[in-house]
Design a protein around this motif. Structure first.
Motif, PDB file in Angstrom:
ATOM      1  N   ILE A 267       5.556   7.922  16.991  1.00 52.33           N
ATOM      2  CA  ILE A 267       4.828   7.498  15.546  1.00 52.33           C
ATOM      3  C   ILE A 267       4.826   9.160  14.121  1.00 52.33           C
ATOM      4  O   ILE A 267       4.555   8.598  13.158  1.00 52.33           O
ATOM      5  CB  ILE A 267       3.393   7.737  16.411  1.00 52.33           C
ATOM      6  CG1 ILE A 267       3.053   7.109  17.052  1.00 52.33           C
ATOM      7  CG2 ILE A 267       1.809   7.294  14.809  1.00 52.33           C
ATOM      8  CD1 ILE A 267       2.833   5.982  17.021  1.00 52.33           C
ATOM      9  N   ILE A 268       4.726  10.422  14.663  1.00 47.50           N
ATOM     10  CA  ILE A 268       4.788  11.902  13.645  1.00 47.50           C
ATOM     11  C   ILE A 268       5.949  11.181  13.012  1.00 47.50           C
ATOM     12  O   ILE A 268       5.892  11.426  11.351  1.00 47.50           O
ATOM     13  CB  ILE A 268       4.750  12.382  14.268  1.00 47.50           C
ATOM     14  CG1 ILE A 268       3.219  13.177  14.886  1.00 47.50           C
ATOM     15  CG2 ILE A 268       4.772  13.856  13.002  1.00 47.50           C
ATOM     16  CD1 ILE A 268       3.401  14.258  15.423  1.00 47.50           C
ATOM     17  N   GLU A 269       7.355  10.496  12.791  1.00 47.47           N
ATOM     18  CA  GLU A 269       8.124  10.531  12.539  1.00 47.47           C
ATOM     19  C   GLU A 269       8.352   9.072  11.450  1.00 47.47           C
ATOM     20  O   GLU A 269       8.312   9.202  10.428  1.00 47.47           O
ATOM     21  CB  GLU A 269       9.310  10.197  13.165  1.00 47.47           C
ATOM     22  CG  GLU A 269      10.025  11.274  13.910  1.00 47.47           C
ATOM     23  CD  GLU A 269      11.233  11.110  15.245  1.00 47.47           C
ATOM     24  OE1 GLU A 269      11.742  11.848  15.222  1.00 47.47           O
ATOM     25  OE2 GLU A 269      11.524  10.218  15.388  1.00 47.47           O
ATOM     26  N   ALA A 270       6.825   8.272  12.004  1.00 48.33           N
ATOM     27  CA  ALA A 270       6.706   7.065  11.265  1.00 48.33           C
ATOM     28  C   ALA A 270       5.827   7.051  10.230  1.00 48.33           C
ATOM     29  O   ALA A 270       6.074   6.712   9.016  1.00 48.33           O
ATOM     30  CB  ALA A 270       6.449   5.916  11.976  1.00 48.33           C
ATOM     31  N   MET A 271       4.906   8.571  10.576  1.00 51.03           N
ATOM     32  CA  MET A 271       3.631   8.256   9.633  1.00 51.03           C
ATOM     33  C   MET A 271       4.249   9.465   8.983  1.00 51.03           C
ATOM     34  O   MET A 271       4.737   9.139   7.179  1.00 51.03           O
ATOM     35  CB  MET A 271       3.602   9.465  10.214  1.00 51.03           C
ATOM     36  CG  MET A 271       1.891   8.914  11.163  1.00 51.03           C
ATOM     37  SD  MET A 271       1.191   9.728  11.728  1.00 51.03           S
ATOM     38  CE  MET A 271       0.005   8.825  12.653  1.00 51.03           C
ATOM     39  N   TYR A 272       5.522   9.922   8.847  1.00 49.73           N
ATOM     40  CA  TYR A 272       6.575  11.070   7.762  1.00 49.73           C
ATOM     41  C   TYR A 272       7.345   9.772   6.847  1.00 49.73           C
ATOM     42  O   TYR A 272       7.180  10.186   5.450  1.00 49.73           O
ATOM     43  CB  TYR A 272       7.734  12.035   8.068  1.00 49.73           C
ATOM     44  CG  TYR A 272       7.116  13.154   8.726  1.00 49.73           C
ATOM     45  CD1 TYR A 272       5.413  13.968   8.366  1.00 49.73           C
ATOM     46  CD2 TYR A 272       7.318  13.771   9.274  1.00 49.73           C
ATOM     47  CE1 TYR A 272       5.453  14.708   8.752  1.00 49.73           C
ATOM     48  CE2 TYR A 272       6.389  15.220   9.835  1.00 49.73           C
ATOM     49  CZ  TYR A 272       5.980  15.838   9.929  1.00 49.73           C
ATOM     50  OH  TYR A 272       5.647  16.451  10.215  1.00 49.73           O
ATOM     51  N   ASP A 273       8.332   8.525   7.568  1.00 53.63           N
ATOM     52  CA  ASP A 273       8.408   7.498   6.547  1.00 53.63           C
ATOM     53  C   ASP A 273       6.718   6.776   5.708  1.00 53.63           C
ATOM     54  O   ASP A 273       8.187   6.334   4.439  1.00 53.63           O
ATOM     55  CB  ASP A 273       9.173   6.612   7.757  1.00 53.63           C
ATOM     56  CG  ASP A 273      10.614   7.206   8.622  1.00 53.63           C
ATOM     57  OD1 ASP A 273      11.048   8.491   8.206  1.00 53.63           O
ATOM     58  OD2 ASP A 273      10.930   6.132   9.525  1.00 53.63           O
ATOM     59  N   LEU A 274       6.274   6.709   5.986  1.00 50.54           N
ATOM     60  CA  LEU A 274       5.729   6.601   5.108  1.00 50.54           C
ATOM     61  C   LEU A 274       5.603   6.801   4.270  1.00 50.54           C
ATOM     62  O   LEU A 274       4.716   6.216   3.354  1.00 50.54           O
ATOM     63  CB  LEU A 274       3.948   4.985   6.475  1.00 50.54           C
ATOM     64  CG  LEU A 274       2.699   4.577   5.676  1.00 50.54           C
ATOM     65  CD1 LEU A 274       3.880   3.190   5.891  1.00 50.54           C
ATOM     66  CD2 LEU A 274       1.937   5.044   6.712  1.00 50.54           C
ATOM     67  N   ALA A 275       4.816   8.274   4.233  1.00 45.26           N
ATOM     68  CA  ALA A 275       4.320   9.043   3.318  1.00 45.26           C
ATOM     69  C   ALA A 275       5.400   9.231   2.358  1.00 45.26           C
ATOM     70  O   ALA A 275       6.023  10.031   1.247  1.00 45.26           O
ATOM     71  CB  ALA A 275       3.096  10.267   3.950  1.00 45.26           C
TER      72      ALA A 275
ATOM     73  N   PHE B 126       0.984  -0.674   0.266  1.00 45.65           N
ATOM     74  CA  PHE B 126      -0.069  -0.335  -0.047  1.00 45.65           C
ATOM     75  C   PHE B 126       1.040   1.467   0.067  1.00 45.65           C
ATOM     76  O   PHE B 126       0.152   2.087  -0.486  1.00 45.65           O
ATOM     77  CB  PHE B 126      -1.114  -0.067   1.200  1.00 45.65           C
ATOM     78  CG  PHE B 126      -2.128  -1.432   1.440  1.00 45.65           C
ATOM     79  CD1 PHE B 126      -2.681  -0.981   0.000  1.00 45.65           C
ATOM     80  CD2 PHE B 126      -1.606  -2.653   1.885  1.00 45.65           C
ATOM     81  CE1 PHE B 126      -3.584  -1.804   0.471  1.00 45.65           C
ATOM     82  CE2 PHE B 126      -2.692  -3.109   1.775  1.00 45.65           C
ATOM     83  CZ  PHE B 126      -3.486  -3.120   1.194  1.00 45.65           C
ATOM     84  N   TYR B 127       2.059   0.923   0.079  1.00 45.57           N
ATOM     85  CA  TYR B 127       2.655   2.371   0.109  1.00 45.57           C
ATOM     86  C   TYR B 127       4.699   2.308  -0.565  1.00 45.57           C
ATOM     87  O   TYR B 127       5.434   1.878   0.857  1.00 45.57           O
ATOM     88  CB  TYR B 127       3.194   3.120   1.844  1.00 45.57           C
ATOM     89  CG  TYR B 127       1.682   3.370   2.843  1.00 45.57           C
ATOM     90  CD1 TYR B 127       1.260   4.228   2.763  1.00 45.57           C
ATOM     91  CD2 TYR B 127       1.348   2.313   3.577  1.00 45.57           C
ATOM     92  CE1 TYR B 127       0.296   5.002   3.184  1.00 45.57           C
ATOM     93  CE2 TYR B 127      -0.170   2.205   3.902  1.00 45.57           C
ATOM     94  CZ  TYR B 127      -0.574   3.873   4.288  1.00 45.57           C
ATOM     95  OH  TYR B 127      -2.083   4.013   4.474  1.00 45.57           O
ATOM     96  N   PRO B 128       4.101   1.570  -1.747  1.00 43.06           N
ATOM     97  CA  PRO B 128       5.831   1.183  -2.315  1.00 43.06           C
ATOM     98  C   PRO B 128       6.612   2.318  -2.597  1.00 43.06           C
ATOM     99  O   PRO B 128       7.760   1.775  -2.407  1.00 43.06           O
ATOM    100  CB  PRO B 128       4.989   1.043  -3.638  1.00 43.06           C
ATOM    101  CG  PRO B 128       4.010   2.046  -3.725  1.00 43.06           C
ATOM    102  CD  PRO B 128       3.271   1.620  -2.517  1.00 43.06           C
ATOM    103  N   GLU B 129       6.443   3.150  -2.110  1.00 40.57           N
ATOM    104  CA  GLU B 129       7.267   4.606  -1.786  1.00 40.57           C
ATOM    105  C   GLU B 129       8.035   5.333  -1.074  1.00 40.57           C
ATOM    106  O   GLU B 129       9.022   5.833  -0.622  1.00 40.57           O
ATOM    107  CB  GLU B 129       7.033   5.959  -2.977  1.00 40.57           C
ATOM    108  CG  GLU B 129       6.674   5.590  -4.431  1.00 40.57           C
ATOM    109  CD  GLU B 129       7.488   5.076  -5.083  1.00 40.57           C
ATOM    110  OE1 GLU B 129       8.399   6.128  -4.871  1.00 40.57           O
ATOM    111  OE2 GLU B 129       7.069   4.112  -6.137  1.00 40.57           O
ATOM    112  N   GLY B 130       7.232   4.314   0.201  1.00 46.76           N
ATOM    113  CA  GLY B 130       7.165   5.050   1.559  1.00 46.76           C
ATOM    114  C   GLY B 130       8.153   3.605   2.419  1.00 46.76           C
ATOM    115  O   GLY B 130       8.587   2.617   1.723  1.00 46.76           O
TER     116      GLY B 130
END
Length: 205
Positions: free
Chosen positions: A132-140, A63-67
């Motif tokens: 979590i916010i850092e992980a969200m940034y990584d994910l996106a 679902f997040y191939p670029e992240g």
């Protein structure tokens, strides 16, 4: 139907017991047929009845191939693994899927809090939220983390708007009620939640 097991026996994770099926019928919006269909699909992907961390990450990456999904995936995995045995069984899986697909705003925010509350003590603090916010940034795959978008600046904003007691500790009810009433907080802390006009009216009464 599922198979009954003796309470003293170790449950086979591949088996959907009658008790499991009844619980899922009550706790989700799925019919018996839909639950059995989900179960068959789960066993096709996880023949041992166990979804481990590596498999979970592999699915998430689709679902997040670029992240960079690993960090956030670990947080979500731990929230789904409610009995803390390092794998997700079918009932844990379907309960989480049901909330994601059909849950109301409060249920989705409750799940979001569980993702932040990694040690399951019913409280989160600045450090928990930054992670979590850092992980969200990584994910996106979002590298714009300076100025007002830096994780620490985001947490300062969150604490000002959410932590009315000024004790740097946020409990579950405080998190849910604050996010329901504050769209900006909801977008930052639980971006996958949505709210209809009817829900907004109900919760703001």
């Amino acid at each position: 139907m599922g198979n009954k097991t003796n309470g003293t026996e170790k449950k086979d994770p591949t088996i959907l017991t009658d008790e499991d099926l009844q619980m899922l019928e009550v706790s989700t919006q799925y019919t018996t047929e839909e639950i059995l269909g989900w179960h068959a699909g789960f066993l096709k992907d996880c023949p041992m009845g166990k979804l481990d961390r590596k498999q979970f990450l592999r699915v998430y990456k689709r679902f997040y191939p670029e992240g960079k999904a690993a960090k956030y995936c670990n947080f979500v995995f731990k929230a789904f693994d409610t009995d803390n045995n390092n794998w997700i069984d079918f009932t844990e899986f379907l309960l989480a899927v049901s909330i994601s697909q059909h849950g109301n705003l409060e249920e989705k925010l409750n799940l979001a809090f569980s993702i932040y509350d990694q040690n399951r003590d019913g409280e989160i603090n600045r450090k928990d939220i930054v992670k979590i916010i850092e992980a969200m940034y990584d994910l996106a795959n979002d590298e714009d983390r300076i100025g007002h978008k830096s994780p620490n600046k985001r947490v300062e904003l969150i604490m000002r708007r959410l932590n009315k007691d000024k004790d740097d500790i946020i409990v579950r009810n405080e998190f849910i009620e604050g996010c329901i009433r504050d769209e900006l907080l909801r977008k930052i802390l639980a971006p996958n939640t949505v709210i209809s006009d009817d829900q907004a009216t109900k919760f703001n009464d």
